[in-house]
Each structure stands twice: as structure tokens, then as C-alpha cells.
Design an enzyme around this catalytic site. Structure first.
Site, mmCIF file in Angstrom:
data_model
loop_
_atom_site.group_PDB
_atom_site.id
_atom_site.type_symbol
_atom_site.label_atom_id
_atom_site.label_comp_id
_atom_site.label_asym_id
_atom_site.label_seq_id
_atom_site.Cartn_x
_atom_site.Cartn_y
_atom_site.Cartn_z
ATOM 1 N N ASN A 1 0.876 -1.166 0.000
ATOM 2 C CA ASN A 1 0.000 0.000 0.000
ATOM 3 C C ASN A 1 0.915 1.218 0.000
ATOM 4 O OD1 ASN A 1 -1.793 2.038 0.498
ATOM 5 N ND2 ASN A 1 -2.683 1.120 2.326
ATOM 6 N N ARG B 1 -2.709 -2.156 -3.270
ATOM 7 C CA ARG B 1 -3.914 -1.362 -3.034
ATOM 8 C C ARG B 1 -3.860 -0.146 -3.955
ATOM 9 N NH1 ARG B 1 -5.204 2.930 1.543
ATOM 10 N NH2 ARG B 1 -7.438 3.125 1.181
ATOM 11 N N HIS C 1 -12.569 2.749 0.536
ATOM 12 C CA HIS C 1 -12.521 1.741 1.618
ATOM 13 C C HIS C 1 -13.294 0.487 1.212
ATOM 14 C CE1 HIS C 1 -12.035 4.886 5.112
ATOM 15 N NE2 HIS C 1 -10.845 4.484 4.677
ATOM 16 N N ARG D 1 -9.957 15.161 8.009
ATOM 17 C CA ARG D 1 -10.828 15.558 6.893
ATOM 18 C C ARG D 1 -12.203 15.972 7.398
ATOM 19 N NH1 ARG D 1 -10.073 10.229 3.449
ATOM 20 N NH2 ARG D 1 -8.192 9.767 4.618
ATOM 21 N N VAL E 1 -10.990 2.969 15.407
ATOM 22 C CA VAL E 1 -11.955 3.516 16.365
ATOM 23 C C VAL E 1 -13.116 2.536 16.554
ATOM 24 C CG1 VAL E 1 -13.547 5.424 16.845
ATOM 25 C CG2 VAL E 1 -11.349 5.896 15.718
ATOM 26 N N GLU F 1 -7.610 -5.525 5.514
ATOM 27 C CA GLU F 1 -7.553 -5.204 4.085
ATOM 28 C C GLU F 1 -6.416 -5.948 3.395
ATOM 29 O OE1 GLU F 1 -7.966 -1.118 5.599
ATOM 30 O OE2 GLU F 1 -8.746 -0.668 3.600
HETATM 31 P P1 ADP Z 1 -6.111 3.844 9.238
HETATM 32 O O1 ADP Z 1 -7.357 4.507 8.752
HETATM 33 O O2 ADP Z 1 -4.891 4.680 9.077
HETATM 34 O O3 ADP Z 1 -5.959 2.394 8.810
HETATM 35 P P2 ADP Z 1 -6.853 2.758 11.846
HETATM 36 O O4 ADP Z 1 -7.985 1.962 11.312
HETATM 37 O O5 ADP Z 1 -5.690 2.036 12.422
HETATM 38 O O6 ADP Z 1 -6.294 3.816 10.809
HETATM 39 O O7 ADP Z 1 -7.463 3.723 12.944
HETATM 40 C C1 ADP Z 1 -6.687 4.689 13.582
HETATM 41 C C2 ADP Z 1 -7.552 5.405 14.605
HETATM 42 O O8 ADP Z 1 -8.013 4.446 15.561
HETATM 43 C C3 ADP Z 1 -6.801 6.476 15.363
HETATM 44 O O9 ADP Z 1 -7.591 7.649 15.457
HETATM 45 C C4 ADP Z 1 -6.625 5.838 16.727
HETATM 46 O O10 ADP Z 1 -6.588 6.795 17.751
HETATM 47 C C5 ADP Z 1 -7.886 5.015 16.842
HETATM 48 N N1 ADP Z 1 -7.734 4.010 17.888
HETATM 49 C C6 ADP Z 1 -6.876 2.967 17.921
HETATM 50 N N2 ADP Z 1 -6.987 2.311 19.097
HETATM 51 C C7 ADP Z 1 -7.949 2.958 19.815
HETATM 52 C C8 ADP Z 1 -8.531 2.781 21.110
HETATM 53 N N3 ADP Z 1 -8.145 1.793 21.912
HETATM 54 N N4 ADP Z 1 -9.492 3.657 21.495
HETATM 55 C C9 ADP Z 1 -9.885 4.648 20.678
HETATM 56 N N5 ADP Z 1 -9.372 4.869 19.465
HETATM 57 C C10 ADP Z 1 -8.420 4.049 19.035
#
Ligand code: ADP
Length: 396
Positions: free
Chosen positions: A10, A91, A180, A241, A331, A384
Site C-alpha cells: 500500500n 492497493r 474503503h 478531513r 476507532v 484489508e
Molecule cells: P487507518 O485509517 O490509518 O488504517 P486505523 O484503522 O488504524 O487507521 O485507525 C486509527 C484510529 O483508531 C486512530 O484515530 C486511533 O486513535 C484510533 N484508535 C486505535 N486504538 C484505539 C482505542 N483503543 N481507542 C480509541 N481509538 C483508538
């Protein structure tokens, strides 16, 4: 050659994520991130069975980045060419109206992907560069492009069309493409498996909440709506964003605040969302500020949840009811509050969260709705890389 492995790449503007995946078992043999390409000091982190390897080095371009990945792989086991790699999955963010299926990349495909870069310059150009470099490193295996937009090519015209002058839209290929898609497809499939149901019989809402965030409505395994549009800027509130915004605001900023188009681009893509509202884009940091009583962070959280609820409501109506709502992404997989608050008060619509299940820290697909809930509410970790690896191997 020991086993069939897929290398998944990616490639972003200044970073490359890579993973060696066993497409049958789903095991990640090694997983790495090359970042700060083009900056004075670059960095590579590689996780493998033996631990984590981290190093800083100058990475002038993507060639240097992939060579660094190749080097750490060789230091932690057999070299790349002896890993039994049978395909490379890439990707690619934007497939435009041309690419829906995973596609083996040859020179003609690469040329078309370059052409599509005008639709998504931030994303596709780095994807194309990644493919070019990887083809040079591994010339003897198929390189397969897997498109983030692909799953959404089934959107009905009513969902995919912006209400602007039709000729302007046609000439400029302006429509809603969605992004996505690999995650929405994988997660909705896993949700159906988890429920022991055939996806063809299900109405699903998938909420992919990571740094980027998007929602989708899926009927019978096909996407009928999604929150991202022509670009990944539309829809939910994200880390940096804005998501949905009155297009009049953009005109106003240009005319009345004297902002140039690149400045507005920067504002909406990199300085908006959670970061714009409270200074932090990482959700955990936002939550820490909320816990400290920071009012900006509280508002950021409330706007985030409000937007999410608006999409859930819209998709409930579009689908004419829902069988499963599934949370995924950093999240969605980890945050108890967002899951609870975005579905709070919907008992009348058959959605009831079980607090104990919601608070479980398990990292596997699981149900968080109560036994009395008519709608299944699930948490399903996305993967993914595995989804791309499986699509790539299917073509090799
Ligand atoms: P990407 O879109 O880059 O793949 P992720 O799916 O890994 O990102 O998501 C990243 C987000 O998830 C960040 O905002 C991070 O703070 C949040 N995150 C990861 N672990 C937790 C947690 N335990 N509680 C709340 N938010 C989390």
C-alpha cells in the site's frame, strides 16, 4: 520455496505499508511501514515472528523505500525472492469507471492507472509509483491491482449521481465512487459468516472508523450507498478531513477569505475533522482531552457522533430496515463510547447494545447487541491486507 505467500503493498505519498501474508491461513509473516520518504530522515518499522525491527535512514524516494523493505525482510529470514512469493497485491485507491475487478498490471494497465491519477492525484500517483518499483524488484510474479472503489461500482445511479449539470459531470467524470471498498466488502462478508447467514439475505450497515472513516449500506452483498464520494473527503468526520460540508463554504472561503484553492484543499484534507475542531486527529488523544474536560474536544466528539448517527439513520431508511450494523477500523474496533453513543436511544428501532459485551476488549469478531435486540450489532476487525492477498492469489 516453502509456501505460497503474497506480498501486499500500500504505497502512499511519503510512506509504504507492506505485508507478507499467507492467503489461506491469513497469517501475517511480516508487516512493515516505511515512512517519511523524501524527508531528511526516513524510518522503517518491521514486525515479524522474532520481534520488531526499527531503523532510521535516508529514503530519497519510493525505490529506496522498497529496497529498505527488501533489506529488513532479508535480515529477518530468507530474502524476498526465496520467500515463496506467488503474487504481489497492490492497493490502488481509485479505479475510476474503468476498473472494478482486481486486475493484473501490465504496461497498458499502468498507463491507464496513471491517467486515472488526475481523479485522485493524492492517492493514485503514489500507488502507481509503488507498482512500478515493485515490478522491478519482483519481475517474475503477477502484480495485481485491487481497487478501493471496486465494491461500490454497484451503487445505484440515484446514489452515485451528484445533482449538478449532467454534461459537466460527464465530461469531468464527476460521480460518487466510494472508497474503503476492500474493507467494507471483507467486513460485511465476515459479519455474514459470523452470523452463520448468507450475505445474500442480509441488509447491513458497515461503519469503517479509522483515520479515514466511511459508512456503507449493503443489501444482499452489494453496496447500495456509501458516505465517501468522488474523493475520500465526503461523508463522516475523520481525523483530519471535514467530511460533508456545504460546498458554498468553499466558494465563500475563496471569495471572501481570499483563500487559494490549494489552501482550501489543505484545510479540508489536513486541518479539518477532529484535528480542526480540537487540535488532535488521533482518536485516543481526543478522548484524553475530553476526559480532561476540554470543551473543544467534547464538541469534536459530539460532531463526530452526530454525523455518524445521521448516516446510520439514512441507511436504515434506504435499506428499509437493517439486519446487522458492524463497526470496524481502529476507532470502531476499539472504542466503547462511539459504539454506544452512535446507537443510543434506538431501542424503538430494534437496536439494543449490551454494555458488558460492548466493553469486552476481545479482538475478534463478536456480537455487542443484547439477546433481545432485533438488529445484530457486531464488531469485526478489518483486514484489508488479507482481502487484497486473497484477491491477488485468485488471479495468479
Ligand atoms: P487507518 O485509517 O490509518 O488504517 P486505523 O484503522 O488504524 O487507521 O485507525 C486509527 C484510529 O483508531 C486512530 O484515530 C486511533 O486513535 C484510533 N484508535 C486505535 N486504538 C484505539 C482505542 N483503543 N481507542 C480509541 N481509538 C483508538
Amino acid at each position: 520455496m516453502t509456501e505460497s505467500i503474497v506480498l501486499v503493498i500500500n504505497s502512499g505519498s511519503s510512506s509504504i505499508k507492506f505485508q507478507l501474508v499467507h492467503p489461506v491461513t491469513g497469517d501475517a509473516i511480516g508487516s512493515g511501514l516505511v515512512e517519511r520518504i523524501g524527508e531528511p530522515v526516513g524510518r522503517i518499522v518491521y514486525r515479524y515472528a522474532g520481534g520488531v525491527m526499527e531503523r532510521e535512514l535516508h529514503l530519497p524516494d519510493h525505490i529506496a523505500g522498497l529496497r529498505a523493505a527488501e533489506a529488513v525482510i532479508a535480515e529477518t529470514g530468507p530474502p524476498l525472492r526465496e520467500r515463496g512469493i506467488v503474487a504481489v497485491g497492490h492497493r490502488v485507491v481509485h479505479g475510476g469507471a474503468v476498473f472494478h475487478e482486481p486486475t493484473i498490471v501490465d504496461d497498458a494497465v499502468l498507463k491507464e492507472l496513471r491517467r486515472l491519477s488526475t481523479l485522485a492525484p493524492l492517492h493514485n500517483l503514489p500507488n502507481v509509483i509503488g507498482i512500478e518499483v515493485a515490478r522491478r524488484l519482483l519481475p517474475d510474479v503477477p502484480h495485481v491491482a485491487v481497487f478501493d472503489t471496486a465494491f461500490f461500482h454497484t451503487l445505484p445511479d440515484a446514489a452515485a449521481t451528484y445533482a449538478i449539470d449532467a454534461e459537466v459531470a460527464r465530461t469531468n467524470r464527476i460521480r460518487r465512487y466510494g472508497f474503503h471498498g476492500t474493507s467494507h466488502e471483507y467486513v460485511s462478508g465476515r459479519a455474514a459468516d459470523f452470523l452463520g447467514r448468507d450475505g445474500a439475505d442480509l441488509r447491513q450497515i458497515v461503519l469503517h472508523l479509522g483515520n479515514g472513516a466511511s459508512a456503507s449500506a449493503i443489501r444482499g452483498g452489494r453496496a447500495i450507498d456509501t458516505s465517501m464520494g468522488m474523493t475520500p473527503l465526503e461523508g463522516l468526520v475523520m481525523g483530519t478531513r471535514s467530511g460533508d460540508i456545504d460546498p458554498g463554504v468553499i466558494l465563500y472561503l475563496h471569495r471572501n477569505a481570499g483563500m487559494k484553492v490549494d489552501e482550501i484543499d489543505d484545510l479540508l484534507n489536513r486541518h479539518s475533522g477532529l484535528k480542526g475542531l480540537c487540535g488532535e486527529n488521533d482518536f485516543r488523544s481526543v478522548l484524553e482531552l475530553v476526559a480532561d474536560g476540554n470543551p473543544d474536544a467534547k464538541l469534536a466528539y459530539d460532531v463526530y457522533v452526530h454525523r455518524l448517527r445521521r448516516y446510520i439513520g439514512a441507511y436504515l431508511v434506504e435499506l428499509g430496515g437493517v439486519d446487522a450494523v458492524t463497526f470496524t477500523g481502529g476507532v470502531g474496533e476499539n472504542n466503547v463510547d462511539v459504539r454506544r453513543d452512535s446507537l443510543a436511544g434506538l431501542e424503538g428501532l430494534g437496536i439494543v447494545i449490551d454494555e458488558t459485551r460492548n466493553e469486552s476488549p476481545e479482538r475478534v469478531a463478536r456480537r455487542i447487541s443484547s439477546d433481545t435486540s432485533a438488529v445484530e450489532v457486531l464488531v469485526v476487525p478489518t483486514n484489508e491486507e488479507l482481502a487484497i492477498a486473497r484477491k491477488a492469489i485468485a488471479l495468479s
